[in-house]
Scaffold this active site. Sequence first.
Site, PDB file in Angstrom:
ATOM      1  N   LYS A  55       0.817  -1.254  -0.060  1.00  0.00           N
ATOM      2  CA  LYS A  55       0.060   0.075  -0.090  1.00  0.00           C
ATOM      3  C   LYS A  55       0.992   1.259  -0.069  1.00  0.00           C
ATOM      4  O   LYS A  55       0.250   2.338  -0.361  1.00  0.00           O
ATOM      5  CB  LYS A  55      -0.964   0.118   1.123  1.00  0.00           C
ATOM      6  N   SER A 308       0.999  -9.804  -0.371  1.00  0.00           N
ATOM      7  CA  SER A 308       0.625  -8.394  -0.269  1.00  0.00           C
ATOM      8  C   SER A 308       0.877  -7.853   1.224  1.00  0.00           C
ATOM      9  O   SER A 308       1.145  -6.472   1.105  1.00  0.00           O
ATOM     10  CB  SER A 308      -0.592  -7.951  -0.703  1.00  0.00           C
TER      11      SER A 308
END
Length: 349
Positions: A55, A308
Amino acid sequence: MTPEQLALYAKKTLAAPVYEVAIQTPLQHAPALSERLGNRVLLKREDLQPTFSFKIRGAYTKLALLSPAERAGGVVTASAGNHAQGVALAARMLGIEAIIVMPTTAPALKVEGVRSRGGQVVLHGANFPQALAHALTLARNGYTFVAPFDDPDVIAGQGTVAMEILRQQPDDLDAIFVPVGGGGLIAGIAAYVKYLRPQIKVIGVEAEGSNCLQAALQAGGRVVLAQVDSFAEGVAVAQVGAHCFEVCRHCVDDVITVSNDELCAAIRDIYNDTRSITEPSGALAVAGIKRYVNQHRLQGQTLVAIDSGANVNFERLGDFALRAERVEMPVAAALLDTDQHRANRLGAR
């Protein structure tokens, strides 16, 4: 999407200033998982970013492109934790005030991660949609809202993951499996990959209890899920982003879902090959590869899974281990029965 639109996303991705804060993460071979599945599995280790999640790429790209007036006015965002930490770190590096609205159910590790990076945490609502609504209300006071996924600059920043993958694996790549929450990561990856190497499949993986992209593709338009399971809180989103959906409906080859138990088994698979702990949303792609390979009987292909994120409370690990055993137990039991049967036969000779 038109070739011109894809070219614009690719150009924005190539120009994204992510490396002022992010790192190029390794594309790591997973030998044990590869041998079990009969395919070459590579893990894109986004859990190694400074905020332990991909992110930071989209968050920093968005904040770096703000005007001087927008920077001076401060920013506000909503997030279950990973985007929040990215915005907090990016804002601190750029000297921008940042208010981060997080649901009251956000993991303590993520809340502390935001505060330690200088973000002002506001806990509001029991889930992401409620936190988002409050953040949008605060934005009316002059703050610039930084979308966690539904923004072309954020999407372009996340697309740098694909840029690295294609450079690290220039040949012999069949499919990239991408975890899906609001759709920013898969939109960025799909736009870049389909512009440069359209023969590579881009496959989204969602948790069964938060399959907003799959539902939207089936309905032919964005829908709001009536209920969202927060087990994998990093992808617990009720509606895919508008910009994200526009990219995905043209560029994503398939979307599959996996159960929470399958996520836990994938966390264990990643640990066995890397000795690292992944959060549930971070393990989505590996769980998806396992299911996809089984369903389609794939052999001998090169498959990339986006690992992720790794922002998970330590106290949850025991539950993950129990759930993983529940998924793998039938296979283990079958192997045990086979071994015992073989031993009995040898003993009878």
